[in-house]
Every structure is written in structure tokens, then in C-alpha cells.
Design a protein around this motif. Structure first.
Motif, short mmCIF file in Angstrom:
data_model
loop_
_atom_site.label_atom_id
_atom_site.label_comp_id
_atom_site.label_asym_id
_atom_site.label_seq_id
_atom_site.Cartn_x
_atom_site.Cartn_y
_atom_site.Cartn_z
N ASP A 1 0.84 -1.21 0.00
CA ASP A 1 0.00 0.00 0.00
C ASP A 1 0.87 1.25 0.00
O ASP A 1 0.59 2.23 -0.71
N LEU A 2 1.95 1.24 0.78
CA LEU A 2 2.86 2.39 0.80
C LEU A 2 3.57 2.56 -0.54
O LEU A 2 3.77 3.68 -1.02
N GLU A 3 3.95 1.45 -1.15
CA GLU A 3 4.67 1.52 -2.42
C GLU A 3 3.78 2.02 -3.56
O GLU A 3 4.28 2.54 -4.55
N LYS A 4 2.48 1.90 -3.40
CA LYS A 4 1.55 2.34 -4.44
C LYS A 4 1.11 3.78 -4.26
O LYS A 4 0.27 4.28 -5.02
N LEU A 5 1.67 4.46 -3.29
CA LEU A 5 1.34 5.88 -3.13
C LEU A 5 1.73 6.64 -4.39
O LEU A 5 2.70 6.28 -5.06
N PRO A 6 1.02 7.70 -4.73
CA PRO A 6 1.40 8.50 -5.92
C PRO A 6 2.85 8.97 -5.84
O PRO A 6 3.43 9.10 -4.75
N ASN A 7 3.43 9.24 -6.99
CA ASN A 7 4.85 9.59 -7.07
C ASN A 7 5.21 10.82 -6.26
O ASN A 7 6.37 10.99 -5.87
N GLU A 8 4.23 11.72 -6.02
CA GLU A 8 4.57 12.94 -5.29
C GLU A 8 4.90 12.68 -3.82
O GLU A 8 5.50 13.52 -3.16
N PHE A 9 4.52 11.52 -3.30
CA PHE A 9 4.86 11.19 -1.91
C PHE A 9 6.34 10.85 -1.83
O PHE A 9 6.85 10.00 -2.56
N ALA A 10 7.04 11.55 -0.93
CA ALA A 10 8.49 11.36 -0.84
C ALA A 10 8.95 10.97 0.56
O ALA A 10 9.95 10.27 0.70
N ASP B 1 -12.33 5.69 5.75
CA ASP B 1 -11.99 6.46 6.95
C ASP B 1 -10.94 7.52 6.57
O ASP B 1 -10.03 7.27 5.79
N LYS B 2 -11.06 8.72 7.15
CA LYS B 2 -10.12 9.78 6.80
C LYS B 2 -8.70 9.44 7.23
O LYS B 2 -7.73 9.93 6.66
N ASP B 3 -8.54 8.62 8.29
CA ASP B 3 -7.21 8.27 8.79
C ASP B 3 -6.68 7.06 8.03
O ASP B 3 -6.46 5.98 8.58
N ARG B 4 -6.49 7.29 6.73
CA ARG B 4 -6.04 6.18 5.87
C ARG B 4 -4.74 6.57 5.15
O ARG B 4 -4.43 7.75 5.01
N ILE B 5 -4.02 5.58 4.74
CA ILE B 5 -2.76 5.81 4.03
C ILE B 5 -3.02 6.65 2.78
O ILE B 5 -3.92 6.37 2.00
N GLY B 6 -2.22 7.68 2.62
CA GLY B 6 -2.31 8.52 1.43
C GLY B 6 -3.22 9.72 1.57
O GLY B 6 -3.20 10.61 0.71
N ASN B 7 -4.03 9.80 2.63
CA ASN B 7 -4.96 10.92 2.79
C ASN B 7 -4.24 12.08 3.49
O ASN B 7 -4.48 12.39 4.65
N CYS B 8 -3.36 12.72 2.74
CA CYS B 8 -2.53 13.79 3.30
C CYS B 8 -2.43 14.91 2.27
O CYS B 8 -2.24 14.66 1.08
N PHE B 9 -2.59 16.15 2.72
CA PHE B 9 -2.59 17.31 1.82
C PHE B 9 -1.29 18.12 1.90
O PHE B 9 -1.19 19.17 1.27
N THR B 10 -0.33 17.68 2.67
CA THR B 10 0.86 18.51 2.93
C THR B 10 1.93 18.33 1.87
O THR B 10 2.38 17.21 1.60
N TRP B 11 2.36 19.47 1.30
CA TRP B 11 3.50 19.52 0.39
C TRP B 11 4.58 20.37 1.05
O TRP B 11 4.27 21.46 1.56
#
Length: 1024
Positions: free
Chosen positions: A43-52, A271-281
Motif C-alpha cells: 500500500d505504501l509503495e503504491k502511493l502517488p509519485n509525489e509522496f516522498a 476512513d479519513k485516517d487512511r494511508i495517502g490521505n494527506c494534503f501537505t507539500w
């Protein structure tokens, strides 16, 4: 030279610093087994490319982080992510307040990934102890370990009636629920030297906000959040995040708020507390040092939302951002004593790039080479690519090297370093090299050139709907100049308009203009090809169950999209109506002014002849009379002005206090559009991830179609494919005849002016209002830096001096050289009778012929371009064909000083202010060492704020040796340049962000003169 993985410097990436693991005390991922871990890591590896960057967050322990680090090192997993260990505690302070589970103050310790896991365990976690009084009265005192926490939970559960045990969790959970760590222990343990500079503290906003304010608790409550480096929140939406941040700001506490997922669930969960649900850049290297740098510059390095504006701009304008520069030796070059540029590859950041290096290191080479590849024409302004440096001996060395400039669109421009671009090629950067900057700021003779630069910037701020079709600031002023007192003024205006048209027609009649249009057409087609069609996303609603699940929301979204299209169409129509209304109002006002002036002229005339006919029985009203009736034209003007006001109200350009109809709640079209877009975001937020991805695709595709349509355009729409194609047809088929007709029209006007020649009334047109609007809109940045414009017409001293002053006498033509130009002009006017109309007209024809054909001996009447020999063609044409010897002068002032009164440093600062803050051009801006002409105070107080503002709208590449420009301006990328002259002139670079340790060291060495020297100076300064 040592390279690093982030050579482009600080870039926008997504950071989620609060992600739990299957080993967290509380989590919903599943059991601690291989199946759960595989699903979690996948699940972590499938995060969009912008996640660093992921903050691996667990309560009390770091076993989950340890597992993920092991997967990275041993199994090559999660290679796209930087993992930071985060330990979460519930602190003892306020523990007595009645909270539900998980509602105590949560304190997070974010460690650098450079701190080894065993150090965190042995020197931090294992040193923490906690005491707990059991119901039996016995004391429980242990170091906090998984085993001891489980033991505590088991002990507590033993005292619970068996019938209630079903309401309790595992031993670990119950032990954790009853632990409240003393924050003093945490901070004491962190004081060890092994943690110095290697940790940050974050607190949870939600739990902190739930603490009730009271007289007894207010100071302590504030201290908890103010002593933290970061505040965490897990917001349901961007709007909720912004409201939370505003609340913290209003409360006067630490508002460095970051949105995190607080992930306890897989990304597939609702649920909002899910992997990838983050707006911070964050704009930083994806490292712990990068995070620390963000805390130093939080305003410009944090963005919370769907995508930072920079990424949107680059995506939309990929042909206007430079991606990479490569310089290499030409094939077959074998001179081992002059290696110079070999395999030099420099990736460039899209915001502020600062190029630094010691004296003679070749800093200016990068600026020159980039500008050369971007078609900068004036090679005499280069600092490095000059005949007395790298292009010595007719380019014997330079011709052995080639550079390739790659844009974000993928387009490439290749140049040999001895090339000179053709002037018909489109300049793709704005370059201010040292030579040109020094000339503009140091030489009084360059004031007019400086003024032209300023005027071009001012003109860029005038909306197309208000520029009346003008191509330059000067043309606009001419168009707005109206007749004031006599027929000659009307005729002069006609002559100037004819000249403007002729200049434009003559410019279009040149081969260089035809090539320019052809190049613009090709460039526009490149932009069209560069538009990337969004990758197809399948419609989840093809699945009946998914369609039924989200049918209502999707229908509402479709309706909102339709409403958005309708509003956007209304905005386009209103903008067109506004332009039409403005044109009509300008024409009506010109006519009204002319009529009123004619009536004043008639009144003065009647007074004069009345005095002459005094004593004679003559009725002047019978002799001559004039009647004016402005009622109808004023009614039409009022109608058009009311219409314009209504249009401006629709566009939100009027005061919002009350609508024309008295509706104080009236919203402009732009407000309506923004509301609909917000509504669309809200509705999209109700969808699951798959539906949201599809809706994002729909939006992207719509935008792509709109952008494509805008680029194709029509022949009436400037700067489009159709427009340039139509222009090429016009140049071939209609222009010659149209130009000859205009020449004859101008001769007729000049004859009439000659007949009516009289004292010329100076025309003053104040451009202050437009500039004041620009200044006011940037008042927060400009502060006390005052700018104003004076505009006037200035009479020339005599014909010869004035005429020749318009001529570029270093250019090929009849008036070449000072002596030759004077001789040719005297020859033309020697037999002219200035009292004879035909003789004067004949002179004017000969003057124009001498500009178009080289009359010098041996030149065989070769054709020349007027624009190549004349500084100001419009000014020259107006001067000679209006027969009034008046030149137009617009003067810029800084404070109370004119350009001539400004020092070189003040003039340089003024020029840079215009380029950095007020220039609306969005192509890259390249500046070579501007501080050489400025004092440090001007750099720090004037330029730095403007650089920070400018890099938010265009790419800036700046060569500098001033720490204020590089560091205080928070350059996203530092490029350190070195030329090893002892090693065959080997050129090398090191690039990266300010937070990069290797780059940071070079900054200190080059800009500060080593750290001991900097610290020594710092100790000697007083802080006021």
C-alpha cells in the motif's frame, strides 16, 4: 566533485509525517503477520509519485520503523520513500482532565533517519520510566518496554471482574491506556549529545484544542504547543485544515501546522485516517535536514492543498521553464590541456537558482550559455562568451563545445558556444548580463534605453481590453492623446496615427518580421504539441454497483460542471463586451473633447474679430455662427458608461459594497465561478478515492481541451495558431498596396499641417494612475520604496541635432558615423526651401528614402531596415511629418529623483524592482551579478523581498556572490561552480538545496568566507 541525489534543490513533494504501522498499539491494518505486512508495504509503495517522505509513527516504540528500514535495506522495498522514525507519547500533563481514549495530549518525537535504531532504543526509549499506583495500593515502576506495558495491562485486568473483561482490550492496549509519560523525562533524555540537532517535536492539534482554557491552565496549555517545532493535524479537507490554522493564528500560538494522514487504515478505506490521505507539500530535500529548513522558512516552503501553484504553472507552461543544461566537448575534440566543459549536466530548479563560486570560477558561463541557447542576440553583453575570453581568437576554443538547453516540455535547443543567434529567432529568456546592467545603470547616455525598459514593463500590466490595440506603451500614450486647441492638433494626431500604422506596416514588410511570425507560429505549434493529454482513467461508474453508490453525487457534480462552463462562457463574453465598451467610450470622449475645444476656439475667434470690427454696424452672428448639441452624444456616452459599469460589476471590478440593483449579496461572475469550483471540490470530496481520481481526470481533460482550443484560436485572436497563419497570408497578399496607400495619406496630412502650422501646444499625459495601481497592488512588498512617472512632450533644439539623435550611427546606412551622418543630412537639406510646401514634402521623402536605401559611395543603394538604424521610429516619423520638432519624453522617478539624478546603485535597484516585481512576462529571468552595482543595504532591504515575490511567478537564475541574494532570498537551488585551472581548466559543478550539507558548506566558504570568519564577524555586531 561530489554529487547528490537532489541536485535540483528544494522541490515540492508530499510529506506525511504521521503514518502508523501494523505494530502500533492502535491500528486497523491487521495482525502482526507476514500477510498484513506485505499488504501494508504494498500500500505504501503504491502511493502517488509525489509522496516522498513518510514519518513512521508508533506509540512508545519504533519496532514498526525498524521493520520498514529492514525491508528497504535487505529487500529493496519502499525505495521511493524516505522513512523518518516518529515516536508518539501521551504526556502526563493534563492527564487528570476527563478525556476519552486517545484524547490526551499526544507528543511526537521525530528523529533524523541518520540516528541509528539502537541509539534511539538504548539512549532514549529504554531510559524512560513510569510509575503507576495499582488499586491494591502497590506501586508499579518500570522502564517502558513492550513487555513492561503488557505486564501493567495484565496486572490492571486482574482486578477487573471477569464479567467485565470483555470490555477491555489486550494487555498491551490496557497498559498503554493507563500510561502518561512525563514530558520532563522525554526532554531530559533528548539532551544527550547523540541527539543534538537530530530530532524535532510535534504535538497533535486535535487533542491540544480539546483542552479547556482556564485561568489555571492557559499558560501551560500555550507552552505545550509553543515549545513544539510542528503541530500535527489530520484534516477531513483542505478547508478544514485552513480553518484550523486560522484558529491557531488567532489564538496567538504556534501555527506551523502540517496535515498528516494519522493513518490507521489502508488507502482503500473510507476512513479519513487512511494511508495517502494527506494534503501537505513541503519544498525541501526529502531529508530530515530538509524538514528543519522548512521550519526556518515555513511560509514559502509549506503548501497544504491538492497541488502547489508552482507545479500547476510548470505543467501549464512547460515551454517556459528550463529543465536542464548540458555542455560537452564537440565530437573529435582532443586538446587535453583545455578540458573545460566535459559531460557537464546541470538540472535546474523551477524557482530561484543561485549560481555561486569563487572569482574566476566561471559563474557567468552558465548564465551566458543558457541565454545563448535561448536565442539572446546581443553577444557584446556577454561576460564569458566574449572575444577576449572564451571566444578568443575568433572562437578557436569556443567552437569545440556545444550546449543543449532542455525545457520541461521536452523541447531542446542546441548551440555551439561560438554561435550567434539570428535576431529573428524568438528570445525565450529575459537576460540582464553584467555588461548591459552596468550600461543601463552607470551611463547617463543610456537613460533613454533604461526608460524604454521601464515602459515595456509598465505596458505589460495594461489589460488587452484596455490597450486600444497598441503594441507598446508609447503607442498607447499616442492613442490616448487628443486634440487640444487647434486644427493642427487634430492633423498631428492623424499624422501620428498614420505613422503608427506605417511603422507597423513597415515592420511587417521586413523579412525579419515574416521570419518572426513564422517562428512564432512554429513555437505556438510546439506549445500545442507539448500539451499532454491526461492519461485515460476508466470510468468506475461502468460498474452498476459503483454507479449506484455514487450516482447522486456524480449527477450533482455533472450539474456543477455544466454551471461552471456557463459561468466561464459568461466571463469570456463580458470581457469582450468590456473591451467594446471601452473602445466606444474612448471614441465618444475624443469627439466630445474635440467639439468642446472647437467651440472654445470659435469663442476666442469671435472675440478677436469683434475687437477688429469694433465701431462697425456688423452683426457677428450673421457673419458667422456655430451650433453644438452634445445631448445625443452624451446620452450615448452615459448608456455606454452604465453598460461598462454593469459589466465591471459582473466581473467583480467594482466596489462590492452594493450591487447596482441594491443587492448587497450580489456575487460577481468570478465569485460565482469560485463558489462553484469550491462546491465541486466539496462534492468530489464525498466520493471514494477511485471516483475522485476519475473526477480529477475529467477536470484535467476539460482543461486540456480548453488549453488546446485557446492555442488554436481564430484569426481574430492574437497569439494563436490561426492568427499567425492569417498574418503570413496578409503579409504576402495585401501589405504592399496598403503601405503605399498609407504613404500618400501621410503626405496629404503633412501638407495640411504645413498650411496650418502654428505654435505647438505641449501635450501632457499622466501615466501615474496606471503605475500607482500597480504600486498599490504590491504595497506590502514595496513598502516605503516610492516610484512615480512624469510624462511630457519636450521640444527639440534644432533639426540637425534632433534628427541625428534618433539615428543609430554605428549601424549600416546612409547616416553611418557621426561625420558621415552630418554630411549626408546637410547634403539633403542644402537646397531645400523650408517656406515651400512641396520642397519640404520632397525633403521628407528623401529622408525616408535615405533610411531605406544606403546612399553612401560604394554601397550600391543596398536596402536597409529603418528599425535597424533608428532608435525610435515613431518618434522620428512624428518629428519630421508633424513639422513641429517635438519629441515625446516619459520620465520615471524613484522618490523625488529623476533617472538622471539617481546614483548607479539606485538606478540598478529601480530596474531590478521592475523586472522582479512588476514585469508580467513569465519567461525565465537570468541576472548576472546585479549586486556589483548595488550597496548591501539595497540588496537586503529592496531586492530580497522582490526576489521572493518574483520567483513565485517565473523561473529566476541569478549569478551572485552576495549571501543576501542566495541565502536570505531562500534560493531553491544553489549551483556551486569551480574551474580547476591547474587541472587542464576542468569545469565542474555541485548543486542542491541550501539544506544539503555539501552545498551548505560551499555557501559558507564562498559567500561568508568560512564559518569561523562569519562567526567572528557576527560576534562583533550589536543586535538592535
Amino acid at each position: 566533485m561530489k554529487k547528490n541525489n537532489y541536485s535540483r534543490g528544494a522541490e515540492w513533494r508530499k510529506w506525511d509525517l504521521h503514518v502508523h504501522t501494523p505494530l502500533s498499539v492502535y491500528q486497523k491494518f491487521g495482525q502482526d503477520d507476514e500477510e498484513t505486512w506485505e499488504k501494508y508495504i504494498d500500500d505504501l509503495e503504491k502511493l502517488p509519485n509525489e509522496f516522498a517522505v513518510i514519518g513512521v509513527n508508533d506509540y512508545l516504540f519504533i519496532d514498526g520503523y525498524s521493520r520498514l528500514v529492514s525491508e528497504q535495506k535487505n529487500n529493496n522495498r519502499l525505495t521511493n520513500l524516505t522513512l523518518l522514525p516518529v515516536v508518539e507519547f501521551r504526556i502526563e500533563k493534563f492527564a487528570g482532565i476527563q478525556f476519552e481514549n486517545l484524547k490526551r495530549i499526544n507528543l511526537h518525537v521525530i528523529f533524523s533517519d541518520e540516528v541509528c535504531i539502537e541509539t534511539i532504543k538504548s539512549q532514549f526509549l529504554n531510559t524512560l520510566e513510569q510509575s503507576y499506583t495499582l488499586e491494591s495500593g502497590d506501586k508499579w515502576t518500570r522502564a517502558i518496554t513492550p513487555e513492561s506495558v503488557k505486564e501493567l495491562g495484565a496486572t490492571i485486568k486482574k482486578s477487573v471482574p471477569e464479567s467485565e473483561l470483555a470490555n477491555y482490550g489486550t494487555d498491551l492496549i490496557e497498559g498503554f491506556n493507563n500510561l502518561n509519560v512525563k514530558e520532563e523525562q522525554i526532554f531530559t533524555a533528548l539532551k544527550k549529545d547523540c541527539f543534538k540537532g537530530k530530532f524535532l517535536i510535534a504535538v497533535g492539534k486535535t487533542e491540544w484544542a480539546d483542552l479547556k482554557w482556564s485561568d489555571a491552565s492557559i499558560a501551560t496549555k500555550k507552552s505545550i504547543i509553543n515549545e513544539a517545532d510542528i503541530v500535527f493535524t489530520s484534516a477531513e479537507s483542505v478547508e478544514a485544515f485552513r480553518k484550523g490554522k486560522i484558529q491557531l493564528t488567532k489564538q496567538g500560538v504556534n501555527d506551523l501546522l502540517l496535515d498528516c494522514s494519522d493513518a490507521h487504515y489502508y488507502s482503500s478505506s473510507e476512513d479519513k485516517d487512511r494511508i495517502g490521505n494527506c494534503f501537505t507539500w513541503l519544498k525541501a530535500d526529502p531529508t530530515f535536514d530538509g524538514l528543519k529548513q522548512v521550519i526556518n522558512e515555513p511560509i514559502e516552503r509549506i503548501y497544504v492543498g491538492e497541488e502547489p501553484p508552482l507545479l500547476q504553472r510548470v505543467s501549464k507552461h512547460r515551454t517556459k521553464y528550463i529543465k536542464e543544461l548540458t555542455i560537452n566537448q564537440s565530437k573529435g575534440y582532443v586538446d587535453q590541456e583545455n578540458a573545460w566543459f566535459k559531460d557537464v549536466k546541470i538540472q535546474l530548479n523551477s524557482e530561484l537558482v543561485a549560481i555561486i563560486g569563487n572569482k574566476g570560477s566561471g559563474k557567468s558561463a552558465i548564465a551566458d550559455v543558457i541565454s545563448l541557447c535561448a536565442n539572446y542576440h546581443d553577444k557584446d553583453d556577454f561576460s564569458f562568451l566574449t572575444p577576449n575570453k572564451f571566444r578568443i581568437k575568433n572562437g578557436r576554443l569556443a567552437k569545440n563545445f556545444e550546449a543543449v538547453l532542455t525545457w520541461e516540455s521536452g523541447n531542446e535547443e542546441t548551440r555551439n558556444l561560438n554561435d550567434s543567434p539570428n535576431k529573428t529567432e524568438i528570445l525565450e529568456v529575459k537576460y540582464l548580463p553584467q555588461g548591459r546592467f552596468e550600461r543601463l545603470t552607470n551611463e547617463i547616455s543610456s537613460v533613454s534605453e533604461f526608460q524604454e525598459e521601464i515602459e515595456s514593463v509598465v505596458f505589460s500590466h495594461i489589460p488587452e481590453t484596455e490597450n486600444l490595440g497598441a503594441l507598446t506603451f508609447k503607442q498607447l500614450i499616442d492613442k490616448k492623446t487628443v486634440s487640444v486647441n487647434a486644427d493642427i492638433d487634430v492633423l498631428k494626431n492623424s499624422a501620428e496615427e498614420a505613422n503608427t500604422t506605417i511603422i507597423e506596416l513597415e515592420r511587417k514588410a521586413t523579412e525579419s518580421y515574416r521570419a518572426e511570425v513564422a517562428n512564432k507560429l512554429a513555437k505556438k505549434k510546439e506549445e500545442l504539441e507539448a500539451l499532454e493529454q491526461p492519461k485515460l482513467v476508466s470510468d468506475p461508474n461502468e460498474d452498476p454497483l459503483k454507479k449506484q453508490q455514487h450516482e447522486a453525487v456524480n449527477e450533482k457534480i455533472a450539474g456543477i460542471r455544466l454551471e461552471i462552463e456557463e459561468i466561464e462562457a459568461s466571463i469570456i463574453k463580458s470581457e469582450g463586451d468590456k473591451k467594446t465598451a471601452l473602445d466606444k467610450i474612448q471614441k465618444l470622449n475624443d469627439v466630445i473633447s474635440a467639439v468642446k475645444q472647437k467651440k472654445i476656439e470659435y469663442t476666442n475667434f469671435i472675440k478677436t474679430i469683434g475687437e477688429q470690427l469694433s465701431g462697425l454696424d456688423i452683426d457677428l452672428n450673421k457673419l458667422i455662427s456655430i451650433k453644438t448639441d452634445l445631448i445625443q452624444i452624451n446620452q450615448i456616452l452615459k448608456t455606454e458608461e452604465d453598460l461598462l459599469e454593469s459589466i465591471k460589476s459582473l466581473l467583480g471590478e467594482t466596489e462590492k459594497s452594493e450591487h447596482l440593483d441594491g443587492d448587497s449579496l450580489y456575487q460577481s461572475l468570478h465569485d460565482q465561478l469560485e463558489n462553484k469550483k469550491n462546491s465541486l471540490k466539496i462534492e468530489k470530496g464525498k466520493l471514494d478515492s477511485e471516483q475522485q481520481i476519475y473526477q480529477t481526470y475529467i477536470t484535467a481533460k476539460d482543461n486540456w481541451l480548453k488549453d488546446r482550443k485557446a492555442l488554436l484560436g481564430t484569426k481574430e485572436t492574437s497569439n494563436t495558431v490561426a492568427y499567425f497563419e492569417a498574418e503570413l497570408t496578409y503579409l504576402k497578399e495585401k501589405l504592399p498596396e496598403q503601405l503605399e496607400d498609407k504613404y500618400e495619406e501621410r503626405r496629404k496630412i503633412t501638407r495640411s499641417i504645413f498650411d496650418k502650422k502654428q505654435e505647438v501646444i505641449s501635450v501632457y499625459k499622466n501615466a501615474r494612475n496606471r503605475l500607482n495601481d500597480i504600486i498599490a497592488s504590491n504595497s506590502d512588498t514595496l513598502k516605503d520604496y516610492t516610484i512615480e512617472v512624469d510624462a511630457s512632450l519636450v521640444k527639440s533644439l534644432d533639426f540637425n541635432v534632433t534628427f541625428l539623435d534618433f539615428i543609430l550611427q554605428n549601424k549600416m546606412g546612409s547616416f553611418h558615423s557621426k561625420d558621415g551622418g552630418e554630411r549626408e543630412l546637410n547634403s539633403l537639406i542644402s537646397e531645400i526651401d523650408f517656406d515651400d510646401k512641396n520642397s519640404v514634402i520632397n525633403l521628407l521623402d528623401k529622408l525616408i528614402e535615405a533610411l531605406k536605401v544606403d546612399k553612401r559611395t560604394g554601397q550600391d543603394n543596398d536596402s536597409r531596415e529603418v528599425a535597424q538604424q533608428v532608435k525610435d521610429v515613431q518618434g522620428l516619423y512624428d518629428y519630421i511629418f508633424c513639422l513641429d520638432f517635438l519629441a515625446i519624453n516619459y520620465q520615471l522617478k524613484q522618490g523625488d529623483k529623476s533617472l538622471e539624478q539617481l546614483s548607479p546603485g539606485e538606478r540598478g535597484a529601480l530596474l531590478l524592482v521592475f523586472y522582479l516585481l512588476l514585469d508580467k512576462n513569465d519567461i525565465p529571468l537570468i541576472i548576472d551579478q546585479p549586486e556589483d552595482n548595488l550597496d548591501n543595504h539595497s540588496v537586503a532591504t529592496v531586492l530580497v523581498p522582490f526576489i521572493r515575490a518574483a520567483k513565485m511567478k517565473r523561473q529566476i537564475i541569478m549569478v551572485t556572490h552576495n549571501p543576501n541574494l542566495a541565502v536570505v532570498s531562500d534560493a531553491e537551488q544553489i549551483i556551486y561552480v569551480e574551474l580547476d585551472k591547474e587541472n587542464c581548466y576542468t569545469f565542474s559543478t555541485l548543486s542542491g538545496s541550501i539544506e544539503n550539507k555539501d552545498v551548505n558548506k560551499k555557501i559558507v566558504e564562498v559567500l561568508e568566507g568560512t564559518m569561523p570568519a562569519f562567526n567572528n564577524r557576527k560576534r562583533k555586531y550589536y543586535e538592535s
